[in-house]
Design a protein around this motif. Structure first.
Motif, PDB file in Angstrom:
ATOM      1  N   TRP A 419       0.330  -1.240  -0.030  1.00  0.00           N
ATOM      2  CA  TRP A 419      -0.233   0.516   0.034  1.00  0.00           C
ATOM      3  C   TRP A 419       0.597   1.346   0.051  1.00  0.00           C
ATOM      4  O   TRP A 419       0.456   2.374  -1.056  1.00  0.00           O
ATOM      5  CB  TRP A 419      -1.198  -0.104   1.115  1.00  0.00           C
ATOM      6  N   CYS A 420       1.544   1.291   0.590  1.00  0.00           N
ATOM      7  CA  CYS A 420       2.951   2.468   1.046  1.00  0.00           C
ATOM      8  C   CYS A 420       3.847   2.670  -0.321  1.00  0.00           C
ATOM      9  O   CYS A 420       3.578   3.843  -0.756  1.00  0.00           O
ATOM     10  CB  CYS A 420       4.071   2.286   2.480  1.00  0.00           C
ATOM     11  N   SER A 421       4.082   1.376  -1.089  1.00  0.00           N
ATOM     12  CA  SER A 421       5.228   1.415  -2.196  1.00  0.00           C
ATOM     13  C   SER A 421       4.408   1.657  -3.126  1.00  0.00           C
ATOM     14  O   SER A 421       4.767   2.524  -3.993  1.00  0.00           O
ATOM     15  CB  SER A 421       5.432  -0.393  -2.608  1.00  0.00           C
ATOM     16  N   ALA A 422       2.738   1.370  -3.570  1.00  0.00           N
ATOM     17  CA  ALA A 422       2.007   1.610  -5.237  1.00  0.00           C
ATOM     18  C   ALA A 422       1.953   3.303  -4.644  1.00  0.00           C
ATOM     19  O   ALA A 422       1.483   3.522  -6.132  1.00  0.00           O
ATOM     20  CB  ALA A 422       0.695   0.634  -4.616  1.00  0.00           C
ATOM     21  N   GLY A 423       0.886   3.784  -3.759  1.00  0.00           N
ATOM     22  CA  GLY A 423       0.544   5.222  -3.714  1.00  0.00           C
ATOM     23  C   GLY A 423      -0.582   4.595  -4.013  1.00  0.00           C
ATOM     24  O   GLY A 423      -1.123   3.808  -5.169  1.00  0.00           O
ATOM     25  N   HIS A 424      -1.710   5.513  -3.710  1.00  0.00           N
ATOM     26  CA  HIS A 424      -3.330   4.666  -3.748  1.00  0.00           C
ATOM     27  C   HIS A 424      -3.994   5.532  -4.190  1.00  0.00           C
ATOM     28  O   HIS A 424      -5.050   5.388  -4.543  1.00  0.00           O
ATOM     29  CB  HIS A 424      -3.804   4.443  -1.804  1.00  0.00           C
ATOM     30  N   ILE A 425      -3.320   7.018  -4.780  1.00  0.00           N
ATOM     31  CA  ILE A 425      -4.257   7.772  -5.980  1.00  0.00           C
ATOM     32  C   ILE A 425      -4.089   7.597  -7.338  1.00  0.00           C
ATOM     33  O   ILE A 425      -2.885   8.498  -7.688  1.00  0.00           O
ATOM     34  CB  ILE A 425      -4.096   9.199  -5.436  1.00  0.00           C
ATOM     35  N   PRO A 426      -4.540   6.648  -7.655  1.00  0.00           N
ATOM     36  CA  PRO A 426      -3.926   6.580  -9.392  1.00  0.00           C
ATOM     37  C   PRO A 426      -5.053   8.107 -10.373  1.00  0.00           C
ATOM     38  O   PRO A 426      -6.196   8.263  -9.326  1.00  0.00           O
ATOM     39  CB  PRO A 426      -5.026   5.354  -9.582  1.00  0.00           C
ATOM     40  N   ASN A 427      -4.724   7.924 -11.265  1.00  0.00           N
ATOM     41  CA  ASN A 427      -5.553   8.621 -12.253  1.00  0.00           C
ATOM     42  C   ASN A 427      -6.713   7.533 -13.273  1.00  0.00           C
ATOM     43  O   ASN A 427      -6.529   7.574 -14.467  1.00  0.00           O
ATOM     44  CB  ASN A 427      -4.549   9.141 -13.268  1.00  0.00           C
ATOM     45  N   TYR A 428      -7.004   6.896 -12.466  1.00  0.00           N
ATOM     46  CA  TYR A 428      -7.573   5.960 -12.874  1.00  0.00           C
ATOM     47  C   TYR A 428      -8.926   6.824 -13.394  1.00  0.00           C
ATOM     48  O   TYR A 428      -9.690   7.710 -13.315  1.00  0.00           O
ATOM     49  CB  TYR A 428      -8.614   5.039 -11.968  1.00  0.00           C
ATOM     50  N   GLU A 429      -9.777   5.906 -14.327  1.00  0.00           N
ATOM     51  CA  GLU A 429     -10.968   6.778 -15.103  1.00  0.00           C
ATOM     52  C   GLU A 429     -12.124   6.897 -13.979  1.00  0.00           C
ATOM     53  O   GLU A 429     -12.303   5.699 -13.864  1.00  0.00           O
ATOM     54  CB  GLU A 429     -11.765   6.496 -16.786  1.00  0.00           C
ATOM     55  N   GLY A 430     -12.674   7.320 -13.932  1.00  0.00           N
ATOM     56  CA  GLY A 430     -13.940   6.899 -12.893  1.00  0.00           C
ATOM     57  C   GLY A 430     -13.376   7.278 -11.593  1.00  0.00           C
ATOM     58  O   GLY A 430     -14.475   7.133 -10.659  1.00  0.00           O
ATOM     59  N   TYR A 431     -12.292   7.392 -10.841  1.00  0.00           N
ATOM     60  CA  TYR A 431     -12.017   7.776  -9.767  1.00  0.00           C
ATOM     61  C   TYR A 431     -12.579   8.904  -9.192  1.00  0.00           C
ATOM     62  O   TYR A 431     -12.454   9.801  -9.996  1.00  0.00           O
ATOM     63  CB  TYR A 431     -10.417   7.853  -9.719  1.00  0.00           C
ATOM     64  N   VAL A 432     -13.214   8.926  -7.703  1.00  0.00           N
ATOM     65  CA  VAL A 432     -13.513  10.167  -7.282  1.00  0.00           C
ATOM     66  C   VAL A 432     -13.368   9.528  -6.111  1.00  0.00           C
ATOM     67  O   VAL A 432     -12.794   8.816  -5.232  1.00  0.00           O
ATOM     68  CB  VAL A 432     -14.964   9.630  -7.371  1.00  0.00           C
TER      69      VAL A 432
END
Length: 611
Positions: A419-432
């Protein structure tokens, strides 16, 4: 491992800092936490050269949430430390506060739960939710009854209660020697203090969330323009600081023809748990070695409350000398933050103790009201060339504990690492965007977050020239710290832009970048460059507490003892010692403190953390 920096280069750098547009540290979620993380002990979290398509875990077809978000794209699941637990459900409790979820989402189905499942494969289920005082009361009742969820975020006092009750899993081996490179490198960046403080009889029962060290460390900020006007050299030790303070009092640096300028205004705040504006805790740490307000371990393993350490006598003697000379204002005991800010804003003080982001707090009025004032930050030893000790902040902001009989407690250590490595705020389409209250496991900030980017720029960009791009520094800092420090690197590069302008002969108070005004540019430059650079060049030894939390004795006697301590320290600085020497008065204070509850509290702390 002590950090090595370009000494000559740092000496000539005009430096500064703070978090974009804020008056404090944005990295801290609950505001609270040496040696650098360094290359040693930091494992490669990228793709292995030996891994092949045949080795890789087949995650095709996996998607999460109503938008079909993919598995975290930047995690190589063929690596053993990126271990998924697909379909594993776990319970948790949620403190919703006043945060409402976007339409179409609920506590178990929202951006955070879908992202967490995307990264780890695990499915969170809320046992219950509440807010504010109702949450706290319900959580404490759950701990008392033993009806706790599989995963729970707690404070230190609750942690000790849970360990004593035997309700939570032992995670020592996973955290100390398991294959979890991201969080282990973060803990190493803080000197291992976050893991050490969780030890109870040598064992660890939770995953610590940590923050950067030295966030509140009270740097010594001095009016650079006043020093230049009076032909004063930059200080190298506390004796030099005394000389500068006297000059500011006697030689009319503000040019009004009167001797009406303060030497060193301070506040009655000596606590080394954080620091902050007007706090002189680092004087105690460096003169005599006492650590007021925090717990320390003696060589024999016994604990001592740092305000009672014998070395405090030396610092109090120095501060009393400054008071007798008028360097410390006669009425300092009545000063609060507003009084300090006003004195600086009115150009009546040119020295202040304040954190690396202090240009947005203590110095904010001055910088906004006087467009010619310039500040420089320092960390000073007692003797020139000596080591510097500084308040590093509490090692732990919160702890994630796992119910003892959960099917595989190690799953959460793997989960936190990914979780710390990935970073959890992506630029996915539909992300709210969802309020952080619904986050399953809040990320940590490595201990060296405020120094590593500046140190890297000084060495590898300004120094050797081997790096030229911001992206290179970001990648390097991620490899060293274990997690991305992009927000800090971006701030540091803002500061470098002004630094470059100054090297070309520009005026620090006239530089402008990113379309913002010159005053804001200067404050950001000072926050992101001057303050952190002072930390880098000072290379301080972090001083932190060995015990966080509360005890029964603290609840009973804490308020009274806090008043007793503060009054005794103020009396000694002012020389109000009833005819006794500072040494004798201090001994009498310690005796009284212990007799009136301090001894009982010390015994409680000793029992909790072990010998």
């Amino acid at each position: 491992m002590k950090r090595k920096v370009l000494g000559n280069l740092v000496a000539i750098v005009l430096v500064a800092g703070m978090l974009a547009g804020c008056g404090g540290s944005p990295a801290s979620e609950s505001s609270v936490e040496g040696s650098s993380g360094g290359a040693e002990g930091t494992q490669d979290t990228g793709e292995s050269e030996e891994s092949t398509a045949e080795d890789a875990t087949d995650l095709s077809g996996l998607s999460f949430g109503p938008y079909g978000w993919p598995v975290a794209a930047d995690l190589d699941y063929s690596q053993p430390y990126n271990k998924r637990f697909d379909g594993m459900e776990f319970t948790r409790i949620v403190n919703t506060g006043a945060a409402e979820l976007p339409e179409g989402m609920d506590v178990d189905n929202n951006s955070f739960t879908w992202l967490f499942e995307s990264v780890t494969g695990m499915k969170p289920k809320a046992m219950w939710e509440a807010s504010g005082d109702a949450y706290s009361q319900k959580q404490n009742q759950a701990i008392a009854s033993g009806e706790i969820p599989d995963l729970m975020k707690v404070g230190m006092t609750q942690y000790y209660m849970l360990v004593k009750s035997g309700l939570v899993a032992d995670l020592t081996d996973e955290l100390r020697s398991g294959n979890h490179p991201t969080i282990q490198s973060m803990y190493e960046a803080g000197g291992g203090a976050a893991l050490d403080i969780l030890e109870v009889d040598g064992r660890i029962y939770g995953i610590p969330q940590v923050n950067a060290q030295f966030d509140g460390s009270p740097l010594i900020w001095i009016r650079k323009d006043w020093m230049e006007k009076l032909n004063l050299e930059a200080p190298k030790n506390l004796a030099d600081l005394e000389v500068i303070a006297k000059a500011f009092m006697e030689e009319d640096p503000d040019g009004n023809g009167q001797k009406d300028t303060y030497g060193i205004p301070i506040r009655t705040n000596f606590n080394a748990s954080y620091g902050g504006d007007g706090n002189v805790c680092d004087i105690f740490l460096n003169v005599g070695g006492a650590a007021p307000g925090i717990w320390q371990k003696e060589e024999d393993g016994s604990v001592i409350y740092g305000s009672l350490m014998d070395g405090a006598k030396e610092a109090l003697t120095l501060l009393n000398s400054w008071y007798e000379q008028g360097i410390i204002p006669a009425d300092f005991a009545t000063w609060d933050g507003d009084a300090l800010n006003q004195a600086l804003g009115d150009d009546k003080a040119g020295i202040v103790f304040s954190p690396w982001w202090g240009t947005w707090s203590a110095m904010n009025n001055n910088i906004n009201l006087n467009n010619s004032s310039e500040w420089a930050a320092y960390m000073l030893p007692e003797e020139e060339g000596g080591e510097i000790r500084s308040a590093a902040g509490n090692p732990v902001t919160s702890i994630f504990v796992v119910r003892k009989d959960f099917e595989d407690p190690s799953a959460f250590v793997y989960a936190y690492d990914m979780w710390c490595s990935a970073g959890h705020i992506p630029n996915y389409e539909g992300y709210v965007e969802v309020n952080n209250a619904y986050n399953i496991m809040n990320e940590s900030v490595p201990g060296n977050a405020y120094m590593l980017p500046i140190e890297t720029i000084l060495n590898k960009v300004v120094g050797t020239g081997e790096m030229t791009e911001e992206s290179q520094v970001k990648e390097y800092c991620k490899s060293e710290a274990g997690v991305a420090l992009d927000w800090v690197v971006e701030g540091a590069f803002k500061g470098k832009a002004v630094y470059d302008a100054l090297q070309a002969g520009g005026n620090a108070r006239e530089a402008v970048f990113e379309g913002i005004d010159a005053t804001t540019t200067y404050q950001q430059y000072m926050q992101w460059w001057e303050g952190p650079s002072a930390l880098v060049s000072g290379d301080p030894i972090p001083v932190t507490t060995v015990f966080q939390g509360s005890t029964e004795g603290m609840e009973l006697y804490g308020s009274f003892l806090g008043t007793l301590e503060n009054e005794a320290y103020v009396n000694m600085i002012m020389g109000n010692t009833d005819g006794m020497s500072i040494s004798d008065y201090f001994d009498a204070f310690v005796e009284s403190y212990l007799e009136q509850g301090g001894e009982a509290i010390t015994a409680e702390v000793q029992e909790i953390i072990g010998g």
